[in-house]
Design an enzyme around this catalytic site. Structure first.
Site, PDB file in Angstrom:
ATOM      1  N   GLY A  19       0.572  -1.188   0.321  1.00  0.00           N
ATOM      2  CA  GLY A  19       0.419   0.035  -0.181  1.00  0.00           C
ATOM      3  C   GLY A  19       0.730   1.117  -0.219  1.00  0.00           C
ATOM      4  CB  SER A  20       4.348   1.926  -0.866  1.00  0.00           C
ATOM      5  OG  SER A  20       5.007   1.973  -1.435  1.00  0.00           O
ATOM      6  CG  ASN A  21       2.116   3.424  -5.385  1.00  0.00           C
ATOM      7  OD1 ASN A  21       3.034   4.386  -5.821  1.00  0.00           O
ATOM      8  ND2 ASN A  21       2.983   1.694  -6.203  1.00  0.00           N
ATOM      9  NE  ARG A  67      -9.561 -13.746 -13.079  1.00  0.00           N
ATOM     10  CZ  ARG A  67      -8.603 -13.761 -12.233  1.00  0.00           C
ATOM     11  NH1 ARG A  67      -8.962 -12.337 -12.172  1.00  0.00           N
ATOM     12  NH2 ARG A  67      -7.768 -14.170 -12.155  1.00  0.00           N
ATOM     13  NE  ARG A  83      -9.616 -10.915  -7.727  1.00  0.00           N
ATOM     14  CZ  ARG A  83      -9.225 -12.721  -7.845  1.00  0.00           C
ATOM     15  NH1 ARG A  83      -8.493 -13.198  -7.526  1.00  0.00           N
ATOM     16  NH2 ARG A  83      -9.749 -12.423  -8.672  1.00  0.00           N
ATOM     17  CG  LEU A 118     -10.729  -5.303 -12.101  1.00  0.00           C
ATOM     18  CD1 LEU A 118     -10.956  -3.476 -11.553  1.00  0.00           C
ATOM     19  CD2 LEU A 118     -10.892  -5.282 -11.146  1.00  0.00           C
ATOM     20  CG  ASN A 146      -2.859  -0.459 -12.694  1.00  0.00           C
ATOM     21  OD1 ASN A 146      -2.932  -0.850 -11.737  1.00  0.00           O
ATOM     22  ND2 ASN A 146      -2.026  -1.012 -13.737  1.00  0.00           N
ATOM     23  CG  HIS A 185       2.392  -2.285 -15.077  1.00  0.00           C
ATOM     24  ND1 HIS A 185       1.928  -3.051 -15.371  1.00  0.00           N
ATOM     25  CD2 HIS A 185       3.385  -2.264 -16.219  1.00  0.00           C
ATOM     26  CE1 HIS A 185       3.001  -3.817 -15.759  1.00  0.00           C
ATOM     27  NE2 HIS A 185       3.586  -3.397 -16.289  1.00  0.00           N
ATOM     28  CB  SER A 200       2.454   3.833 -17.188  1.00  0.00           C
ATOM     29  OG  SER A 200       4.125   3.318 -17.923  1.00  0.00           O
ATOM     30  CG  LEU A 240      -2.815  -7.239 -17.737  1.00  0.00           C
ATOM     31  CD1 LEU A 240      -2.777  -7.682 -16.137  1.00  0.00           C
ATOM     32  CD2 LEU A 240      -1.403  -9.045 -17.817  1.00  0.00           C
ATOM     33  CG  ASP A 241      -0.905  -4.579 -16.433  1.00  0.00           C
ATOM     34  OD1 ASP A 241      -0.922  -3.688 -16.164  1.00  0.00           O
ATOM     35  OD2 ASP A 241      -0.336  -4.828 -16.866  1.00  0.00           O
ATOM     36  CD  GLU A 292       5.381   1.803  -8.449  1.00  0.00           C
ATOM     37  OE1 GLU A 292       4.724   1.521  -8.577  1.00  0.00           O
ATOM     38  OE2 GLU A 292       6.464   1.301  -9.471  1.00  0.00           O
TER      39      GLU A 292
HETATM   40  C1  GRF Z   1       3.704  -0.834  -7.104  1.00  0.00           C
HETATM   41  O1  GRF Z   1       5.426  -1.136  -7.828  1.00  0.00           O
HETATM   42  C2  GRF Z   1       2.530  -1.575  -8.190  1.00  0.00           C
HETATM   43  O2  GRF Z   1       2.936  -0.276 -10.088  1.00  0.00           O
HETATM   44  C3  GRF Z   1       2.425  -2.971  -8.889  1.00  0.00           C
HETATM   45  O3  GRF Z   1       2.903  -3.078  -7.657  1.00  0.00           O
HETATM   46  C4  GRF Z   1       3.723  -2.000  -6.614  1.00  0.00           C
HETATM   47  C5  GRF Z   1       2.868  -1.798  -5.818  1.00  0.00           C
HETATM   48  O4  GRF Z   1       2.938  -1.891  -4.709  1.00  0.00           O
HETATM   49  N1  GRF Z   1       1.616  -2.793  -9.512  1.00  0.00           N
HETATM   50  P1  GRF Z   1       2.622  -1.368  -3.082  1.00  0.00           P
HETATM   51  O5  GRF Z   1       1.757  -1.945  -2.443  1.00  0.00           O
HETATM   52  O6  GRF Z   1       2.054   0.721  -3.913  1.00  0.00           O
HETATM   53  O7  GRF Z   1       3.449  -0.555  -2.220  1.00  0.00           O
END
Ligand code: GRF
Length: 198
Positions: free
Chosen positions: A12-14, A73, A99, A101, A115, A117, A144, A152-153, A182
């Site tokens: 959850g750092s983002n 799913r 996941r 979606l 998202n 990535h 990105s 996907l992405d 990020e």
């Molecule tokens: C990040 O590198 C994000 O780009 C990817 O998964 C990682 C998640 O990190 N999709 P966090 O959970 O936000 O720390």
């Protein structure tokens, strides 16, 4: 109204970077953007405690509880859509949500799901992006933020950041350096969307 729901699966750092930006850059006052809820599909996600520490409302919808359903799913996605919708967000932000979606979810939130990535898309969609960038001999990696569609992405790119690869890099060191970027990129991309620039 620009209210947001954030979906996580892990550290959850983002999500923390987004929550801090929302507070420090006054997203609620400037854009009417409030983080209504952080939802994890994993009950053990470390990000849940971080979200609660930030005063955010959290919920868990465990994808494993749908495993005996004939279409697990789609059943999970339908339940997730209901849960997200109950918070009436304008935007759904995937932040390390691991996941894929289906249209069962995405059709309910068209042009609303973003998202992050960890690659310079369209290079290296999917998993193990840093290993693959190193194996390909790339000189630059990055991340990105993109709109989410059912491929996907592959949705339209909102913003990117470039991270040079150093000669001694392994996947772990590169991942750590990209992750710090990020945390700058995602809030910047969301702010672009909130201010109507994307
Ligand atoms: C990040 O590198 C994000 O780009 C990817 O998964 C990682 C998640 O990190 N999709 P966090 O959970 O936000 O720390």
């Amino acid at each position: 109204m620009n209210d947001m729901v954030i979906l996580i699966s892990g550290s959850g750092s983002n999500m923390v970077a987004l929550a801090q930006a929302a507070q420090q850059r006054h997203w609620q006052a400037r854009f009417g953007a409030h983080i209504r809820c952080v939802i994890s599909n994993r009950p053990d996600a470390a990000g849940l405690a971080k979200a609660r520490d930030l005063g955010l409302h959290t919920e868990v919808l465990d994808h494993r509880s749908f495993k005996d359903h004939p279409q697990p799913r789609e059943a999970f996605d339908a339940a997730l859509a209901e849960l997200v919708q109950s918070h009436q967000p304008r935007w759904v932000l995937l932040a390390g949500f691991m996941r894929v979606l289906t249209p069962v979810f995405l059709d309910r939130f068209e042009h609303s799901v973003m998202n992050i990535h960890p690659s310079l898309l369209p290079a290296f969609p999917g998993l193990n992006t840093h290993e693959r960038a190193l194996a390909a001999g790339c000189r630059f990696a990055g991340a990105s933020v993109h709109w989410v569609n059912s491929e996907l992405d592959a949705g339209h790119i909102i913003d990117q950041v470039v991270v040079p690869i150093s000669p001694g890099d392994d996947a772990q060191s590169l991942a750590a350096r990209v992750l710090t970027q990020e945390h700058v990129l995602y809030p910047r991309a969301v702010e672009r969307v909130l201010s109507g620039q994307s």
